[in-house]
Design a protein around this motif. Structure first.
Motif, mmCIF file in Angstrom:
data_model
loop_
_atom_site.group_PDB
_atom_site.id
_atom_site.type_symbol
_atom_site.label_atom_id
_atom_site.label_comp_id
_atom_site.label_asym_id
_atom_site.label_seq_id
_atom_site.Cartn_x
_atom_site.Cartn_y
_atom_site.Cartn_z
ATOM 1 N N ALA A 264 -3.897 1.588 8.510
ATOM 2 C CA ALA A 264 -2.803 2.252 7.794
ATOM 3 C C ALA A 264 -2.959 3.764 7.885
ATOM 4 O O ALA A 264 -1.994 4.488 8.130
ATOM 5 N N GLU A 265 -4.177 4.242 7.713
ATOM 6 C CA GLU A 265 -4.422 5.683 7.791
ATOM 7 C C GLU A 265 -4.109 6.222 9.190
ATOM 8 O O GLU A 265 -3.534 7.295 9.350
ATOM 9 N N ALA A 266 -4.462 5.452 10.213
ATOM 10 C CA ALA A 266 -4.180 5.867 11.589
ATOM 11 C C ALA A 266 -2.673 5.949 11.834
ATOM 12 O O ALA A 266 -2.192 6.878 12.481
ATOM 13 N N MET B 288 0.863 -1.174 0.000
ATOM 14 C CA MET B 288 0.000 0.000 0.000
ATOM 15 C C MET B 288 0.905 1.231 0.000
ATOM 16 O O MET B 288 1.991 1.212 0.555
ATOM 17 N N LYS B 289 0.434 2.269 -0.631
ATOM 18 C CA LYS B 289 1.182 3.518 -0.670
ATOM 19 C C LYS B 289 0.333 4.612 -0.038
ATOM 20 O O LYS B 289 -0.876 4.679 -0.245
ATOM 21 N N ALA B 290 0.988 5.464 0.749
ATOM 22 C CA ALA B 290 0.326 6.628 1.325
ATOM 23 C C ALA B 290 0.971 7.867 0.726
ATOM 24 O O ALA B 290 2.194 7.957 0.640
ATOM 25 N N VAL B 291 0.141 8.780 0.291
ATOM 26 C CA VAL B 291 0.616 10.061 -0.216
ATOM 27 C C VAL B 291 0.126 11.128 0.753
ATOM 28 O O VAL B 291 -1.076 11.244 1.003
ATOM 29 N N VAL B 292 1.077 11.868 1.316
ATOM 30 C CA VAL B 292 0.752 12.904 2.287
ATOM 31 C C VAL B 292 1.006 14.261 1.646
ATOM 32 O O VAL B 292 2.109 14.526 1.165
ATOM 33 N N HIS B 293 -0.024 15.082 1.587
ATOM 34 C CA HIS B 293 0.080 16.441 1.047
ATOM 35 C C HIS B 293 0.146 17.404 2.229
ATOM 36 O O HIS B 293 -0.790 17.455 3.030
ATOM 37 N N LEU C 141 4.135 1.506 2.269
ATOM 38 C CA LEU C 141 3.796 0.812 3.509
ATOM 39 C C LEU C 141 3.791 -0.693 3.263
ATOM 40 O O LEU C 141 3.150 -1.164 2.324
ATOM 41 N N THR C 142 4.495 -1.433 4.100
ATOM 42 C CA THR C 142 4.493 -2.883 3.993
ATOM 43 C C THR C 142 3.745 -3.468 5.174
ATOM 44 O O THR C 142 3.722 -2.898 6.262
ATOM 45 N N GLY C 143 3.136 -4.607 4.946
ATOM 46 C CA GLY C 143 2.443 -5.299 6.025
ATOM 47 C C GLY C 143 1.123 -4.680 6.423
ATOM 48 O O GLY C 143 0.515 -5.109 7.396
#
Length: 80
Positions: free
Chosen positions: A55-57, A1-6, A46-48
């Motif tokens: 994941a968001e938390a 999963m990938k998180a993009v933070v703006h 993000l792994t796992g």
């Protein structure tokens, strides 16, 4: 999963880098630019993580502790 933070400065916070960008664009002939705000985009691999809400938390925790200065910056998380 990938998180993009703006991450961006909150309204009302002076942005000298954004002013420099706007001024330079105006000098280059782009008169339609009335202002600019500069922010940053942080991409996290993000792994796992399979649970989207967990994941968001975790990413929110990262933002609050390191990625954003919440006194002067706001952030938005996008999970992809």
């Amino acid at each position: 999963m990938k998180a993009v933070v703006h991450v961006s400065l909150k309204s009302g916070v002076l942005d000298p880098q954004g002013k420099a960008v706007a001024d330079t664009l105006a000098r280059m002939g782009y008169k339609e630019v009335d202002g600019a705000r500069v922010g940053k985009v942080i991409e996290l691999d993000l792994t796992g993580q399979t649970d989207k809400s967990a994941a968001e938390a975790r990413v929110k925790e990262m933002c609050e502790k390191l990625l954003a200065n919440t006194v002067i910056e706001s952030y938005r998380i996008e999970l992809v």
